[in-house]
Design a protein around this motif. Structure first.
Motif, PDB file in Angstrom:
ATOM      1  N   SER A  73       0.860  -1.203   0.000  1.00  9.18           N
ATOM      2  CA  SER A  73       0.000   0.000   0.000  1.00  9.18           C
ATOM      3  C   SER A  73       0.885   1.239   0.000  1.00  9.18           C
ATOM      4  N   MET A 102      -0.450   5.174  -1.954  1.00  9.58           N
ATOM      5  CA  MET A 102      -1.904   5.287  -1.970  1.00  9.58           C
ATOM      6  C   MET A 102      -2.290   6.727  -2.272  1.00  9.58           C
ATOM      7  N   PRO A 141      -5.097   9.554  -0.825  1.00 13.54           N
ATOM      8  CA  PRO A 141      -5.876   9.690   0.418  1.00 13.54           C
ATOM      9  C   PRO A 141      -7.282   9.095   0.307  1.00 13.54           C
ATOM     10  N   GLN A 175      -8.282   6.544  -1.145  1.00 14.38           N
ATOM     11  CA  GLN A 175      -8.316   5.082  -1.092  1.00 14.38           C
ATOM     12  C   GLN A 175      -8.444   4.565   0.345  1.00 14.38           C
ATOM     13  N   LEU A 176      -8.025   5.383   1.300  1.00 14.43           N
ATOM     14  CA  LEU A 176      -8.168   4.955   2.697  1.00 14.43           C
ATOM     15  C   LEU A 176      -9.647   4.750   3.045  1.00 14.43           C
ATOM     16  N   ASP A 177     -10.520   5.571   2.443  1.00  9.74           N
ATOM     17  CA  ASP A 177     -11.959   5.399   2.701  1.00  9.74           C
ATOM     18  C   ASP A 177     -12.458   4.061   2.157  1.00  9.74           C
ATOM     19  N   TYR A 224     -10.623   1.439   1.959  1.00  8.77           N
ATOM     20  CA  TYR A 224     -10.091   0.435   2.887  1.00  8.77           C
ATOM     21  C   TYR A 224     -11.072   0.265   4.053  1.00  8.77           C
ATOM     22  N   SER A 237      -2.336   8.822   8.626  1.00 15.48           N
ATOM     23  CA  SER A 237      -3.656   9.025   8.026  1.00 15.48           C
ATOM     24  C   SER A 237      -4.515   7.781   8.187  1.00 15.48           C
ATOM     25  N   ALA A 238      -3.901   6.605   8.009  1.00 19.56           N
ATOM     26  CA  ALA A 238      -4.652   5.357   8.165  1.00 19.56           C
ATOM     27  C   ALA A 238      -5.157   5.237   9.602  1.00 19.56           C
ATOM     28  N   LYS A 294      -8.191   7.122  10.361  1.00 20.36           N
ATOM     29  CA  LYS A 294      -9.442   6.539   9.845  1.00 20.36           C
ATOM     30  C   LYS A 294      -9.807   5.270  10.615  1.00 20.36           C
ATOM     31  N   ILE A 336      -7.974   2.560  10.778  1.00 16.29           N
ATOM     32  CA  ILE A 336      -7.492   1.370  10.061  1.00 16.29           C
ATOM     33  C   ILE A 336      -6.321   0.748  10.822  1.00 16.29           C
ATOM     34  N   GLU A 389       2.997  11.994   8.424  1.00 14.91           N
ATOM     35  CA  GLU A 389       2.663  10.575   8.502  1.00 14.91           C
ATOM     36  C   GLU A 389       3.479   9.825   9.540  1.00 14.91           C
TER      37      GLU A 389
END
Ligand SMILES: [Zn+2]
Lengths: 591, 296
Positions: A427, A430, A432, A434-436, A438, A476-477, A480, A482, A519
């Motif tokens: 990953s 990515m 940003p 795309q995290l949604d 996930y 960022s993950a 969210k 994750i 990050e």
């Protein structure tokens, strides 16, 4: 800024630890064993449990943790035969899980010489390469004509700033062919004996798409050959026999154990490799856990081999094969099916939605890489795995490759509520948004923050700041919700859990650029990515990843506490001892 | 030692490459063809034709063989090269997302003469495929890297659509000759050039075995010239023929070197001229056999 963050984190942790030591000990009531085989105390014990991150002592019996908490209550489990391990201020935590790597590379490189640059290897100059090869020769006494093979050759590591030539190698190695495999695995340097062995000389034409560096003023090969000139030669190199490979399994596992890793991944298993691993397991040669991920393109072949009466056309998997996934047998587990959508970002073979700022691998303009497989093929095979409840692991580096896998999982009807924990390995680049996806699909990434160190400067050049800084976007993950792991992709980079921890925290490139300041994560998050969150990803969080009563006593003792060590020093922290289910599998030799 | 010529079959997933492979392996063409394939499971050869099947290699009773590419090109090609004297041609089926031009370089790693790059196109889906966000670019490259395009499944689309695709191809892949096929049923003479000078017997004029056949949309013709031709004029001719022929081959009476015979071999826009021994006295004359699309 980094240090400040870490110190603050450390203060919080210490405070929480003080609070938690006041808590009751948690003792297993289900477990009959009330007498400890081993008790660890007198050091820092990091449980990796958020609510109770530190305890004073921990008791182990029958391969599992039977109690942990304050000194008095744990010591109450001491019997006549109990071994008391005095940590002497060292740090104990759950041993590490290799979230993605290639175990089969371990027995392979054991027969080779490491000529990588510092810190992955010992090399800063050309004489360093010679010295490493000479050390191998002195130790192994190869017969005249036997190959000496080095791996990780890269002229950018040399102070001399030039490629090696046969002339550099010939004086020390007149009778042994030498091959130094390029770090890209797409070329090598040979000595004169090597050129003779492969039948290459002044009359050899350079094939299209290949490179044979020639000596000045002559047509004699100078040393370096690349691409189409190299590939046919490499394919014909003598391979170690199966018995030799089996005999190396102990040393191969030591590569992991000495770094505190007790769960290893074979993350792209070919049919032949699986046969080999099964043989190793049947012979009882594994003392660490090995997770194998068969490659999806090889699944039909494996199904045909193991289920000869089943029609494996179109990648179908019989129900009996599906049930072979997810449980250990003699320490070998089939963890899921491995997909691959693209190549590597440093090789510019990853697949992005927008072009690089620099030309492609063969000088192409507007290069954005290419997919490895047609999406229709991936979609069909992913749907088959999902329908049989086999976990999906997918190698995707660029955002277009990640899109392909998101599409495939969505089309297969995957939803977060199903808790499938599909893993997108790397990953790496990515977007940003795309995290949604996930979150929506319950995808869990395995990141690769060591890239910031090893290739961060190159990524910045190829991709520009915005994309390069979002490399392995842990923070960022996390924002969210994750869960993610971190990996070294051994042997792409050396197995170094402490460097993974450090790079997740500082994201510093070799040139000293912070690759994505936003990050960076705290030390606790960085460690969880190697322990409990990595365990979650492979569905082993009930047995591994934290120190809690009833879990496996897979433990590592570090010489220093990474939560209180200065960030820039974390990667140098050494392993003192490693335990798999209570048994010592590695112990550092006394200095 | 002469090595078998190397042909690459490219094209996106589902275009008909595997059908073409089956056709090459089993049609009664008398050639011994080694085919390297991506997906062994998809190769659907009648069991009665299989002489032996050993892991990744299958040998057929007609002298053809088929090797799986699962363990990489190097391994498959080594298996074939062990029997190189028994093979007339080597064909590789490129993966659906491979650039056949790159795969063509693979053969040259082993000094195999490149015979041609054939890209198979699905008449029904090609327009969508080039627009696909993942594979569109690769599919475009597959077209542009072809020596010959097989516009396949032409029977699955209406005449009007076929006309549209034909027109579109002429601009998307300009000057590349296009052969329309239904079930990848292209004649072998178009697919495979059958070697170079090594296989040319000195005194027999070269011929394509297929003559004009109404089943297929192609024809053969011969260009003859009794007076010697300059090299530059041959190059001009070959260039001109480029988009109008699939293949051409024949001996040339070269003005610059009238004693010796030269062999022209052309596929689409690519040609080579190589020396091929001395003329038998009195036989010097240019005779080029062409095979190309049938006009109207
Ligand atoms: Zn990997």
């Amino acid at each position: 800024m980094v240090n400040e963050l870490t110190r603050r984190q450390a203060v919080i942790l210490t405070a929480t630890a003080a609070a938690s030591s006041a808590l009751n000990i948690r003792r297993s009531s289900a477990d009959g064993a009330k007498v400890a085989e081993t008790i660890f105390h007198n050091g820092t014990i990091l449980t990796m449990v958020d609510a109770t991150p530190r305890v004073a002592a921990i008791a182990v019996a029958n391969g599992r943790i039977i109690a942990l908490g304050d000194e008095t209550s744990v010591m109450a489990l001491k019997g006549d035969a109990t071994t008391i391990v005095d940590l002497q201020g060292a740090t104990l935590l759950p041993s590490f899980i290799d979230a993605h790597g290639h175990f089969m590379n371990a027995p392979q490189i054991l027969g080779w010489v490491n000529v990588q640059g510092v810190p992955a290897g010992p090399v800063r100059t050309i004489p360093d390469v010679i010295a490493a090869l000479e050390a191998y020769k002195a130790k192994n006494n190869p017969k005249p004509g036997d190959w000496i093979i080095g791996y990780g050759y890269d002229m950018t590591n040399f102070a001399e700033g030039r490629n090696m030539t046969r002339g550099d190698l010939d004086p020390s190695f007149p009778d042994n062919p030498v091959m130094l495999i390029h770090s890209s695995n797409h070329g090598c340097v040979l000595n004169s004996a090597g050129f003779k062995a492969v039948g290459m000389d002044a009359s050899t034409k350079t094939p299209p798409g290949g490179l044979i560096l020639r000596e000045p003023d002559s047509n004699e090969p100078a040393g370096l050959i690349m691409e189409t000139a190299f590939l046919p030669i490499f394919a014909k190199m003598p391979q170690p026999s199966e018995d030799e490979m089996l005999a190396r399994l102990d040393a191969a596992q030591q590569i992991y154990a000495m770094k505190g890793v007790t769960t290893c991944q074979e993350g792209a298993t070919h049919a032949g490799d699986l046969d080999f691993l099964r043989k190793g397991a049947e012979q009882g040669l594994f003392y660490l856990d090995i997770i194998s991920l068969p490659l999806f393109v090889e699944v039909p072949k494996m199904v045909t081999e193991y289920f000869p009466s089943f029609n494996a056309a179109g990648g179908a998997v019989p129900p009996e094969a599906a049930s072979a996934f997810g449980t250990y047998k003699n320490r070998l587990k089939l963890g899921g099916i491995k997909f691959a959508c693209d190549g590597s970002p440093q090789g510019k073979t990853a697949f992005w939605s927008k072009p690089l700022l620099t030309p492609g691998p063969s000088g192409e303009a507007n290069w954005r890489g290419q997919p490895l497989f047609p999406p229709e093929l991936i979609n069909k095979a992913v749907a088959e795995a999902v329908s049989k409840n086999i976990p999906v692991f997918a190698h995707c580096n660029g955002d277009a490759a990640i899109d392909m896998m998101i599409d495939a999982l969505r089309q297969a009807g995957v939803k977060a509520e199903q808790d499938r924990r599909s893993v997108i390995v790397h990953s790496q680049f990515m977007r940003p948004d795309q995290l949604d996806s996930y979150v929506e699909l319950g995808i869990t990434p395995s990141f690769f923050t060591a890239h910031a160190f090893f290739w961060g400067d190159i990524h910045l050049e190829n991709l520009g700041q915005e994309r390069a800084f979002f490399l392995s976007p842990m923070k960022s993950a996390q924002g969210k919700g994750i869960r993610f792991s971190n990996h070294n992709d051994f042997s792409v980079t050396p197995l170094e859990p402490m460097r993974m921890t450090q790079t997740a925290m500082d994201r510093l490139s070799r040139k000293g650029v912070v690759i994505g300041p936003d990050e960076r994560v705290d030390v606790w998050t960085a460690l969880k990515a190697l322990t409990i969150d990595a365990a979650f990803q492979i569905r082993e969080e009930k047995d591994k990843g934290t120190l809690e009563t009833g879990k496996l006593a897979d433990l590592v003792i570090l010489e220093a506490d990474p939560t209180t060590t200065d960030v820039e020093k974390i990667s140098t922290i050494e392993v003192v001892e490693t335990f798999k289910e209570g048994k010592s599998v590695y112990k550092r030799k006394a200095a | 030692m002469s090595l078998p010529p190397f042909t690459v079959i490219g094209g996106y997933l589902g275009a008909g490459k595997t059908t073409l492979v089956n056709h090459l392996l089993t049609a009664a063409h008398g050639l011994r063809i080694a085919v390297l394939v991506n997906d062994f499971g998809e190769v659907n050869v009648d069991a009665a034709l299989i002489a032996s099947h050993d892991g990744d290699t299958m040998s057929l009773a007609n002298g053809c063989m088929c090797c799986s590419l699962t363990n990489g090109f190097a391994q498959a090609i080594n298996a074939v090269l062990e029997r190189k004297t028994q093979m007339d041609a080597i064909v590789i089926e490129a993966s659906g997302v491979a650039e056949p031009g790159r795969i063509a370089q693979y053969g040259q790693m082993y000094d195999l003469p490149l015979d041609g790059v054939i890209t198979v196109v699905d008449a029904e889906r090609i327009r969508d495929q080039v627009e696909n966000k993942y594979v569109g670019e690769v599919v475009k490259h597959q077209l542009l890297q072809a020596d010959i395009i097989l516009l396949n499944k032409s029977d699955c689309v209406a005449a009007e659509t076929l006309g549209d695709v034909r027109g579109w191809l002429a601009s998307a892949a300009p000057r590349i000759p296009v052969l329309e096929t239904a079930r990848s049923n292209a004649p072998l003479d178009i697919l495979i050039g059958r070697g170079g000078s090594q296989q040319a017997t000195p005194d027999v004029p070269l011929r394509f075995t297929t003559t004009t056949n109404h089943e297929f949309l192609h024809q053969t013709w011969v260009i003859r010239r009794n007076t010697p031709i300059k090299r530059a004029a041959i190059s001009r001719l070959a260039k001109q023929m480029g988009s109008r022929i699939f293949r051409a081959k024949g001996f040339i009476n070269l003005a610059e070197d009238p004693e010796r015979r030269y062999l022209l071999q052309q596929v689409g826009q690519r040609w080579v001229i190589e020396e091929a021994g001395l003329w038998v006295s009195g036989a010097a004359r240019t005779e080029i056999v062409c095979i190309g699309p049938r006009n109207g």
